[in-house]
Design an enzyme around this catalytic site. Structure first.
Site, PDB file in Angstrom:
ATOM      1  N   HIS A 119      51.018  32.594  45.929  1.00  6.76           N
ATOM      2  CA  HIS A 119      49.780  33.163  45.375  1.00  6.76           C
ATOM      3  C   HIS A 119      49.853  34.678  45.246  1.00  6.76           C
ATOM      4  O   HIS A 119      49.023  35.271  44.564  1.00  6.76           O
ATOM      5  CB  HIS A 119      48.592  32.777  46.267  1.00  6.76           C
ATOM      6  CG  HIS A 119      48.233  31.328  46.154  1.00  6.76           C
ATOM      7  ND1 HIS A 119      47.207  30.871  45.359  1.00  6.76           N
ATOM      8  CD2 HIS A 119      48.790  30.227  46.701  1.00  6.76           C
ATOM      9  CE1 HIS A 119      47.134  29.554  45.433  1.00  6.76           C
ATOM     10  NE2 HIS A 119      48.090  29.129  46.251  1.00  6.76           N
ATOM     11  N   ASP A 161      48.385  42.948  43.070  1.00 14.71           N
ATOM     12  CA  ASP A 161      47.650  41.699  43.295  1.00 14.71           C
ATOM     13  C   ASP A 161      48.375  40.565  42.588  1.00 14.71           C
ATOM     14  O   ASP A 161      48.843  40.742  41.458  1.00 14.71           O
ATOM     15  CB  ASP A 161      46.240  41.837  42.688  1.00 14.71           C
ATOM     16  CG  ASP A 161      45.184  41.095  43.493  1.00 14.71           C
ATOM     17  OD1 ASP A 161      45.522  40.101  44.158  1.00 14.71           O
ATOM     18  OD2 ASP A 161      44.007  41.520  43.441  1.00 14.71           O
TER      19      ASP A 161
HETATM   20  P1  ADQ Z   1      42.656  37.058  47.171  1.00 15.30           P
HETATM   21  O1  ADQ Z   1      43.493  38.215  47.600  1.00 15.30           O
HETATM   22  O2  ADQ Z   1      41.629  36.621  48.136  1.00 15.30           O
HETATM   23  O3  ADQ Z   1      43.541  35.796  46.752  1.00 15.30           O
HETATM   24  P2  ADQ Z   1      41.229  36.937  44.511  1.00 15.30           P
HETATM   25  O4  ADQ Z   1      42.156  36.288  43.557  1.00 15.30           O
HETATM   26  O5  ADQ Z   1      40.425  38.019  43.866  1.00 15.30           O
HETATM   27  O6  ADQ Z   1      41.946  37.576  45.778  1.00 15.30           O
HETATM   28  O7  ADQ Z   1      40.250  35.823  45.056  1.00 15.30           O
HETATM   29  C1  ADQ Z   1      39.195  36.153  45.894  1.00 15.30           C
HETATM   30  C2  ADQ Z   1      38.088  35.079  45.821  1.00 15.30           C
HETATM   31  O8  ADQ Z   1      37.186  35.313  46.887  1.00 15.30           O
HETATM   32  C3  ADQ Z   1      37.307  35.149  44.527  1.00 15.30           C
HETATM   33  O9  ADQ Z   1      36.973  33.850  44.141  1.00 15.30           O
HETATM   34  C4  ADQ Z   1      36.071  35.947  44.923  1.00 15.30           C
HETATM   35  O10 ADQ Z   1      34.900  35.647  44.182  1.00 15.30           O
HETATM   36  C5  ADQ Z   1      35.891  35.567  46.373  1.00 15.30           C
HETATM   37  N1  ADQ Z   1      35.265  36.687  47.096  1.00 15.30           N
HETATM   38  C6  ADQ Z   1      35.689  37.950  47.146  1.00 15.30           C
HETATM   39  N2  ADQ Z   1      34.831  38.709  47.863  1.00 15.30           N
HETATM   40  C7  ADQ Z   1      33.866  37.904  48.282  1.00 15.30           C
HETATM   41  C8  ADQ Z   1      32.658  38.090  49.034  1.00 15.30           C
HETATM   42  N3  ADQ Z   1      32.265  39.271  49.488  1.00 15.30           N
HETATM   43  N4  ADQ Z   1      31.906  37.019  49.280  1.00 15.30           N
HETATM   44  C9  ADQ Z   1      32.258  35.808  48.799  1.00 15.30           C
HETATM   45  N5  ADQ Z   1      33.348  35.576  48.055  1.00 15.30           N
HETATM   46  C10 ADQ Z   1      34.149  36.605  47.806  1.00 15.30           C
HETATM   47  C11 ADQ Z   1      44.946  35.483  46.736  1.00 15.30           C
HETATM   48  C12 ADQ Z   1      45.856  36.504  46.023  1.00 15.30           C
HETATM   49  C13 ADQ Z   1      45.354  36.748  44.604  1.00 15.30           C
HETATM   50  C14 ADQ Z   1      45.300  35.419  43.841  1.00 15.30           C
HETATM   51  C15 ADQ Z   1      44.533  34.373  44.649  1.00 15.30           C
HETATM   52  C16 ADQ Z   1      44.633  32.986  44.004  1.00 15.30           C
HETATM   53  O11 ADQ Z   1      45.887  37.732  46.758  1.00 15.30           O
HETATM   54  O12 ADQ Z   1      46.194  37.667  43.915  1.00 15.30           O
HETATM   55  O13 ADQ Z   1      44.642  35.621  42.602  1.00 15.30           O
HETATM   56  O14 ADQ Z   1      45.056  34.255  45.983  1.00 15.30           O
HETATM   57  O15 ADQ Z   1      45.961  32.613  43.802  1.00 15.30           O
END
Ligand code: ADQ
Length: 461
Positions: free
Chosen positions: A155, A362
């Site tokens: 991921h 990311d």
């Molecule tokens: P993350 O680093 O967690 O994931 P991201 O892809 O942006 O990053 O996903 C975060 C998720 O958590 C999103 O669905 C977002 O809406 C939710 N979220 C963030 N802040 C929140 C909050 N305050 N309250 C509730 N929900 C919140 C890892 C990798 C990424 C990759 C994903 C999926 O680091 O690069 O895109 O896995 O593979």
């Protein structure tokens, strides 16, 4: 059809709405074939190493979970996964810490997971393993005689081989990837870094072929960009409750809400973002009092020093900006250090004129895709996206920025808050089509088709 067994560090309940898109997608893949989701249950227990697997049925899926001991949590989870691999994979060698006990804990939890998973596997099951915590799991399963098809999806980014060279024991770690039948990456850049790594590490063994051969086993490596569940996010952004929230948000004199949402992680570039917002207020004084940056950043991995430091830095930065620029009727930065329900996030995205997504590195970044999905189609906001997010490879109609360049981000912010409707409509229409095209369902189908051996053999990336 054969069953699917998914293994990830944490298991989420796919029937709970707060579990998020990935849990739902994995849940759907599992309920298609009566599958099992295996992993840590989030508990730390002293008797963990001797305890068995707990089985529970949830919406057509069996959740198979086990606890970790304190020592396993400290070494496998905090130590090797998050103090060594997470920073290295995000190009942050300066933050990486390596120690032998952490590596040993990582190996031993992977061995323990392998024993429990092997005991559940039937002959024609397929196994899908997720993320950096579990890279050696297939190799451990092979040692136990498991011959089933096993896939792995990373991921997070895969860094260039020049960075990996600094990791002690990297040859051991990445050699274990050859125990998989399929290894998936988020972007072509990650795949190409991986191929370069394999080429460089096998320079003495002759030319590298694709699929990769390791003895009799062939490992295929490909790109599978992850996406979101678009329709359910749109629905969430449009409930009566969401409308009410948006009204409250946009009430008053401030016209331009800029939203940032992520876990408080150094890879997400939050201090640089705050500095860029400050530069925006300095360079475009006419925008003061008209613009607010709302940053939601819930805590994560708080036991680690690098995470405590970034929290302090952000609190200082937001305090300094508000002290210097704020007024009785205007607070430029609203910083919320806690988790927020997904429906509230969807409403905040829809009510914000700009989505500011500027990670330093990311894997994909799902927030960028969620922001686009949540927009009002007739009056959409503008996405500003870091070129170092995996999502930038697909979302070229966003305002793509270098997050290290405060002047460039400040200019993009000005461009976003003053952009005419025609241009916003054009960019948003194209972005939404892309977000729909590579959504969460197409991601898991593509991966599963290849893993089950139904993918196109000749379309290798
Ligand atoms: P993350 O680093 O967690 O994931 P991201 O892809 O942006 O990053 O996903 C975060 C998720 O958590 C999103 O669905 C977002 O809406 C939710 N979220 C963030 N802040 C929140 C909050 N305050 N309250 C509730 N929900 C919140 C890892 C990798 C990424 C990759 C994903 C999926 O680091 O690069 O895109 O896995 O593979």
């Amino acid at each position: 059809m054969s069953r699917l067994i998914v293994v990830s560090n944490r298991v989420a309940d796919p029937t709970l709405p707060q579990s998020g898109g990935l849990a739902v997608a994995v849940g759907e893949a599992l309920s298609d074939g009566n599958g099992i989701w295996f992993g840590w249950n989030g508990e730390i227990r002293e008797d963990a190493e001797g305890s068995g697997v707990n089985l529970e049925r949830r919406g057509g899926v069996t959740l198979a979970t086990l606890p970790l001991s304190q020592k396993e949590y400290d070494t496998y989870y905090l130590g090797y996964s998050n103090r060594a691999l997470w920073p290295v994979f995000h190009y942050r060698l300066d933050l990486a810490e390596f120690d032998v006990a952490a590596l040993e804990g990582y190996r031993s939890v992977n061995r323990r997971f392998a024993k429990s998973v092997a005991a559940m596997i039937d002959n024609d099951d397929v196994v899908w393993i997720h993320d950096y915590h579990l890279i050696p799991l297939a190799a451990e399963l092979r040692k136990l005689g498991v011959e089933n098809r096993i896939g792995f999806f990373l991921h997070i980014p895969f860094p260039p081989p020049e960075i990996i060279a600094a990791v002690p024991d990297h040859a051991w770690l990445f050699d274990t990837l050859h125990a998989y039948d399929l290894v998936g990456f988020q972007t072509d850049q990650d795949l190409s870094n991986f191929k370069r790594y394999v080429e460089q590490s096998s320079a003495d063994a002759g030319p590298v072929t694709h699929p990769f051969r390791n003895g009799t086993r062939m490992m295929d490596a490909r790109t599978f960009p992850i996406g979101i569940d678009v329709d359910s996010f749109i629905e969430m952004a449009n409930t009566p409750k969401a409308n009410d929230r948006i009204k409250r948000l946009t009430r008053g004199a401030v016209r331009n809400h800029v939203i940032g949402v992520e876990r408080l992680d150094y890879s997400k570039g939050l201090p640089d973002r705050f500095r860029s917002f400050k530069r925006f207020l300095e360079n475009f004084p006419d925008q003061r009092k008209k613009t607010v940056l709302m940053q939601i950043a819930p805590p994560t991995r708080e036991e680690l020093v690098a995470y405590a430091e970034i929290r302090t830095e952000l609190e200082q930065l937001s305090g300094a900006i508000n002290g210097e620029f704020g007024d009785f009727d205007w607070t430029p930065v609203r910083y919320i250090h806690r988790s927020v329900p997904r429906e509230t996030l969807a409403a905040l995205f829809r009510g914000s004129k700009v989505g500011l997504v500027t990670p330093l590195r990311d894997g994909m970044n799902l927030v960028a895709k969620e922001y686009v999905a949540a927009q009002e189609p007739d009056d959409p906001g503008v996405l500003i996206l870091s070129r170092f997010a995996g999502a930038a490879a697909e979302m070229e109609e966003a305002l793509i920025v270098n997050p290290y360049d405060a002047d460039e981000v400040a200019k993009a912010l000005h461009n976003a808050v003053t952009m005419e409707l025609d241009e916003r409509l054009d960019r948003h229409g194209k972005l939404l089509a892309r977000v729909r095209h590579s959504d969460i369902v197409s991601w898991r189908r593509a991966f599963m088709d290849h893993l089950r051996g139904h993918g196109q053999a000749d379309d290798a990336a």
